[in-house]
Design a protein around this motif. Structure first.
Motif, PDB file in Angstrom:
ATOM      1  N   ILE A   1       5.730   2.268 -13.949  1.00  0.00           N
ATOM      2  CA  ILE A   1       5.557   2.024 -15.395  1.00  0.00           C
ATOM      3  C   ILE A   1       4.445   0.997 -15.625  1.00  0.00           C
ATOM      4  N   VAL A   2       4.365  -0.025 -14.760  1.00  0.00           N
ATOM      5  CA  VAL A   2       3.278  -1.005 -14.857  1.00  0.00           C
ATOM      6  C   VAL A   2       1.930  -0.282 -14.707  1.00  0.00           C
ATOM      7  N   ALA A   3       1.841   0.607 -13.702  1.00  0.00           N
ATOM      8  CA  ALA A   3       0.598   1.353 -13.463  1.00  0.00           C
ATOM      9  C   ALA A   3       0.277   2.259 -14.650  1.00  0.00           C
ATOM     10  N   TYR A   4       1.289   2.960 -15.146  1.00  0.00           N
ATOM     11  CA  TYR A   4       1.090   3.906 -16.247  1.00  0.00           C
ATOM     12  C   TYR A   4       0.591   3.180 -17.505  1.00  0.00           C
ATOM     13  N   MET A   5       1.256   2.089 -17.863  1.00  0.00           N
ATOM     14  CA  MET A   5       0.864   1.361 -19.077  1.00  0.00           C
ATOM     15  C   MET A   5      -0.538   0.779 -18.919  1.00  0.00           C
ATOM     16  N   THR A   6      -0.826   0.265 -17.718  1.00  0.00           N
ATOM     17  CA  THR A   6      -2.146  -0.331 -17.478  1.00  0.00           C
ATOM     18  C   THR A   6      -3.222   0.746 -17.578  1.00  0.00           C
ATOM     19  N   GLU A   7      -2.953   1.915 -16.997  1.00  0.00           N
ATOM     20  CA  GLU A   7      -3.942   3.002 -17.044  1.00  0.00           C
ATOM     21  C   GLU A   7      -4.228   3.409 -18.487  1.00  0.00           C
ATOM     22  N   GLN A   8      -3.182   3.414 -19.318  1.00  0.00           N
ATOM     23  CA  GLN A   8      -3.347   3.812 -20.724  1.00  0.00           C
ATOM     24  C   GLN A   8      -4.235   2.845 -21.506  1.00  0.00           C
ATOM     25  N   LEU A   9      -4.405   1.618 -21.005  1.00  0.00           N
ATOM     26  CA  LEU A   9      -5.252   0.643 -21.713  1.00  0.00           C
ATOM     27  C   LEU A   9      -6.744   0.888 -21.458  1.00  0.00           C
TER      28      LEU A   9
ATOM     29  N   ARG B   1       0.844  -1.208   0.000  1.00  0.00           N
ATOM     30  CA  ARG B   1       0.000   0.000   0.000  1.00  0.00           C
ATOM     31  C   ARG B   1       0.881   1.261   0.000  1.00  0.00           C
ATOM     32  N   ASN B   2       1.931   1.236   0.812  1.00  0.00           N
ATOM     33  CA  ASN B   2       2.842   2.386   0.861  1.00  0.00           C
ATOM     34  C   ASN B   2       3.530   2.596  -0.485  1.00  0.00           C
ATOM     35  N   MET B   3       3.940   1.491  -1.089  1.00  0.00           N
ATOM     36  CA  MET B   3       4.599   1.562  -2.395  1.00  0.00           C
ATOM     37  C   MET B   3       3.662   2.229  -3.408  1.00  0.00           C
ATOM     38  N   VAL B   4       2.406   1.782  -3.422  1.00  0.00           N
ATOM     39  CA  VAL B   4       1.450   2.317  -4.400  1.00  0.00           C
ATOM     40  C   VAL B   4       1.203   3.801  -4.155  1.00  0.00           C
ATOM     41  N   HIS B   5       1.094   4.206  -2.903  1.00  0.00           N
ATOM     42  CA  HIS B   5       0.831   5.616  -2.634  1.00  0.00           C
ATOM     43  C   HIS B   5       2.036   6.496  -2.935  1.00  0.00           C
ATOM     44  N   SER B   6       3.223   6.054  -2.502  1.00  0.00           N
ATOM     45  CA  SER B   6       4.372   6.948  -2.675  1.00  0.00           C
ATOM     46  C   SER B   6       4.903   6.957  -4.108  1.00  0.00           C
ATOM     47  N   GLN B   7       4.783   5.840  -4.830  1.00  0.00           N
ATOM     48  CA  GLN B   7       5.385   5.796  -6.172  1.00  0.00           C
ATOM     49  C   GLN B   7       4.370   6.037  -7.285  1.00  0.00           C
ATOM     50  N   ILE B   8       3.125   5.662  -7.054  1.00  0.00           N
ATOM     51  CA  ILE B   8       2.164   5.610  -8.156  1.00  0.00           C
ATOM     52  C   ILE B   8       1.122   6.727  -8.049  1.00  0.00           C
ATOM     53  N   VAL B   9       0.459   6.805  -6.906  1.00  0.00           N
ATOM     54  CA  VAL B   9      -0.534   7.872  -6.728  1.00  0.00           C
ATOM     55  C   VAL B   9       0.185   9.226  -6.724  1.00  0.00           C
ATOM     56  N   ALA B  10       1.316   9.300  -6.024  1.00  0.00           N
ATOM     57  CA  ALA B  10       2.058  10.566  -5.931  1.00  0.00           C
ATOM     58  C   ALA B  10       2.515  11.066  -7.296  1.00  0.00           C
ATOM     59  N   ARG B  11       2.704  10.132  -8.263  1.00  0.00           N
ATOM     60  CA  ARG B  11       3.160  10.560  -9.595  1.00  0.00           C
ATOM     61  C   ARG B  11       2.001  10.809 -10.567  1.00  0.00           C
ATOM     62  N   GLY B  12       0.783  10.716 -10.066  1.00  0.00           N
ATOM     63  CA  GLY B  12      -0.322  11.163 -10.920  1.00  0.00           C
ATOM     64  C   GLY B  12      -1.219  10.078 -11.508  1.00  0.00           C
ATOM     65  N   ILE B  13      -1.046   8.809 -11.113  1.00  0.00           N
ATOM     66  CA  ILE B  13      -1.975   7.775 -11.597  1.00  0.00           C
ATOM     67  C   ILE B  13      -3.309   7.983 -10.874  1.00  0.00           C
TER      68      ILE B  13
END
Ligand code: SAH
Length: 219
Positions: free
Chosen positions: A71-79, A14-26
């Protein structure tokens, strides 16, 4: 796999997702929830939490890597998955991206050229209970024509040019996301419509090269 309490691993994820993914704009809530759920530490097969949740690519052997979580989150969101899609992935690797897709789509078809990686991913995904991921070991440079068409396609190894034989396996409103290039690579999104294909340049990335192709190596 990381030893210790499941709650601890869930918190680290959960921490990983918030600090790396949500914080970068997903922003896609379903992508965020899927990445909180999928046990990256199990698919990455590491007992070091610092490695499993590291903010960068991770080695999985045979010269291959799992992409950085962002990058996994970004590519998945783009789909832009809504839940009912049939998705093709080229490059199963650890199976991590396949699991994220399986949480968000109806069926996932994934091809991996390295037999050992394909076997390991298949067994971990089965242990985790994923029933909607279909793995094939072989060269995915020509897609998976027997199962086409696909609503979404993701390529996780970089071809030097857009493989149009794979793009042609998209449904009419289908979209494909892939890294393209040699040492300098661009993430691109190819969208199909009744007028043809539209190509958009997204961000700069670095993926392992796509192998196979003309050699047609079938393992
Ligand atoms: N999506 C993976 C990332 C794996 S790295 C994950 O989440 O772990 C890219 C993978 O693509 C490697 O495992 C590599 O062996 C595979 N690959 C490269 N060329 C390929 C090809 N032509 N067909 C199928 N897989 C290929």
């Amino acid at each position: 796999m990381i030893k210790g309490h499941r709650e601890d691993r869930d918190t680290l994820r959960r921490n990983m997702v918030h600090s790396q993914i949500v914080a970068r704009g997903i922003k896609d809530k379903k992508v965020i929830e899927a990445m909180i759920r999928v046990p990256r530490e199990i698919l990455a097969d590491t007992d070091d939490p610092a490695a499993a949740f590291y903010d960068g690519p991770l080695t999985i052997g045979y010269g291959q890597t799992i992409s950085q979580p962002y990058i996994v989150a970004y590519m998945t969101e783009q789909l832009e998955l809504s839940g009912n899609e049939k998705v093709l992935e080229i490059g199963t690797g650890s199976g991590y991206q396949s699991a994220v897709l399986a949480e968000l789509a109806r069926e996932v078809y994934s091809v991996e050229i390295i037999e050992e990686l394909s076997r390991a991913a298949r067994s971990r995904l089965a242990d985790l209970g994923y029933k909607n991921i279909h793995c094939r070991c072989g060269d995915g440079a020509s897609g998976w024509p027997e199962e086409a068409p696909f609503d979404a396609i993701i390529i996780t190894a970089a071809p030097t040019e857009i493989p149009w034989s794979i793009a042609s396996q998209l449904t009419e409103a289908g979209r494909m996301i892939l890294p393209v290039g040699d040492s300098i690579q661009q993430l691109q999104r190819v969208t199909r419509s009744e007028d043809g294909f539209r190509v958009e340049d997204l961000i700069g990335v670095r993926f392992v090269p796509m192998t196979g192709g003309s050699r047609e190596t079938e393992l």
